[in-house]
Design a protein around this motif. Structure first.
Motif, PDB file in Angstrom:
ATOM      1  N   TYR A 131     -52.369  17.792  92.446  1.00  0.00           N
ATOM      2  CA  TYR A 131     -51.923  16.408  92.647  1.00  0.00           C
ATOM      3  C   TYR A 131     -51.152  15.921  91.426  1.00  0.00           C
ATOM      4  O   TYR A 131     -51.321  16.428  90.318  1.00  0.00           O
ATOM      5  N   ILE A 187     -54.509  11.646  94.945  1.00  0.00           N
ATOM      6  CA  ILE A 187     -55.775  12.321  95.249  1.00  0.00           C
ATOM      7  C   ILE A 187     -56.764  11.376  95.917  1.00  0.00           C
ATOM      8  O   ILE A 187     -57.665  11.797  96.635  1.00  0.00           O
ATOM      9  N   THR A 217     -62.134  17.365  98.484  1.00  0.00           N
ATOM     10  CA  THR A 217     -61.910  17.484  97.032  1.00  0.00           C
ATOM     11  C   THR A 217     -63.043  18.256  96.357  1.00  0.00           C
ATOM     12  O   THR A 217     -62.820  18.986  95.392  1.00  0.00           O
ATOM     13  N   LYS A 264     -59.508  21.152  91.207  1.00  0.00           N
ATOM     14  CA  LYS A 264     -58.469  20.122  91.119  1.00  0.00           C
ATOM     15  C   LYS A 264     -57.621  20.309  89.855  1.00  0.00           C
ATOM     16  O   LYS A 264     -58.152  20.534  88.773  1.00  0.00           O
TER      17      LYS A 264
END
Length: 355
Positions: free
Chosen positions: A70, A176, A184, A189
């Motif tokens: 992201y 995000i 998630t 991430k």
């Protein structure tokens, strides 16, 4: 009738005359520079050290977790995962093992149930045609995953769990916060940072060298400034400027015109009118800006930067920026650009007079 047909040569095979001069020669395939200079391997990805380090380790061990990239546009999210996939599978297996979906076009639950689920259930071998080892899993890339509906994201969670032996997912998004928590928590991430000015300059100068472009130092600085950390935007503007000035030098003025940015002198002139001019003069200045075709949202963005850097008191700045937020909302709802800009500038004039 038969004689006529016979004379016309109907039914006879036509002779191949071959290529008719230089026009028949194959022209070199033209590709946008964004695609032409897209990183071919993970090492070529600029500025995202953490992501590159993790991916290189994963490539060495031929194992990969589910990924969630992201960050702002043009920072290399899609390029990074495509480069990693090419290194993993090689050119021959790449098309069979990688499914890339743009979730802004295909974001419903039906796509997850049909395309994604069907592709995820296929099993694959752990070797490549060239004999090298490759991972026994496929990669599904969901670009713009923050555009997916909540039911589609929920369906994707189940598929992600069930097909973990044969498939890895890479979700790519700008925000995000629009991805549901169950997704998630199943992904590693990585935040992609806006590219530093120095990195952008290096990449742009490299492209200028390869394309034999004439440029000034100011034009490269202008490109970096107008792109705001988005390398894709900077490369696109550079290509436009190169086509516009085929044999001439690319100047900062050409970059500003192509980008649709309001020249800084005009913004300074507008602010000076707000601080020291009359309302009648302000009306004329705003009308001229709007009539010249400059987007009100662009004027608003540049005014915001100038107000933050000005010598006004913090209280006045907060009142003006609050008004900017209201104007931005009105513009997105389709309000008249001239009236909204005049409304904002009158507030700036009022606060400047009081301070």
């Amino acid at each position: 009738m038969q004689a006529f047909l016979k004379g016309a040569g109907v039914g006879k095979p036509l002779k191949d005359k071959g290529p008719a001069g230089p026009s028949a020669d194959k022209k070199p395939k033209t590709v946008p520079w964004v695609e032409k200079y897209r990183p071919k391997c993970v090492d070529e990805v600029a500025f995202q050290e953490e992501v590159v380090a993790v991916l290189k380790k994963s490539l060495e061990g031929a194992d990969l977790p589910n990924l969630l990239f992201y960050g702002p546009p043009g920072t290399g999210k899609t390029s990074t995962i495509l480069a990693a996939a090419r290194e993993l599978y090689g050119p021959e297996l790449y098309r069979q093992r990688v499914l890339e979906l743009n979730a802004s076009d295909e974001r419903g639950i039906q796509v997850v149930r049909e395309k994604v689920k069907t592709f995820a259930q296929l099993t694959v071998a752990g070797t490549r045609p060239d004999g090298k080892l490759c991972p026994p899993f496929k990669i599904i890339i969901l670009d713009e995953a923050d555009s997916m509906t909540a039911p589609a994201q929920a369906a994707l969670r189940r598929t992600m769990e069930k097909e973990s032996r044969t498939t890895r997912f890479c979700l790519i998004c700008n925000y995000i916060s629009r991805i549901i928590e169950p997704l998630t928590s199943r992904c590693s991430k990585f935040r992609f940072k806006p590219l530093a000015n120095r990195i952008q300059e290096e990449r742009l100068l490299e492209i200028c060298e390869k394309e034999n472009l004439k440029y000034t130092r100011e034009s490269i600085e202008a490109l970096v400034q107008v792109s705001e950390g988005d390398l894709r935007k900077a490369i696109t503007f550079l290509q436009c400027a190169a086509r516009l000035n085929m044999d001439k030098e690319i100047t900062d003025r050409a970059i500003v015109e192509i980008a649709g940015v309001v020249p800084s002198k005009m913004i300074e002139g507008l602010l000076q009118t707000c601080f020291k001019g009359t309302f009648e003069r302000l009306e004329v200045t705003v009308r001229n800006l709007v009539n010249d075709g400059y987007a009100a949202t662009q004027i608003l963005s540049q005014l915001h930067e100038s107000i933050i850097e000005s010598d006004l008191k913090d209280k006045d700045k907060s009142i003006i920026t609050e008004k900017m937020a209201v104007v931005s909302k009105c513009l997105s709802d389709g309000a008249d650009e001239y009236l909204q800009m005049l409304s904002l500038c009158s507030v700036i004039m009022q606060r400047a007079a009081q301070s």
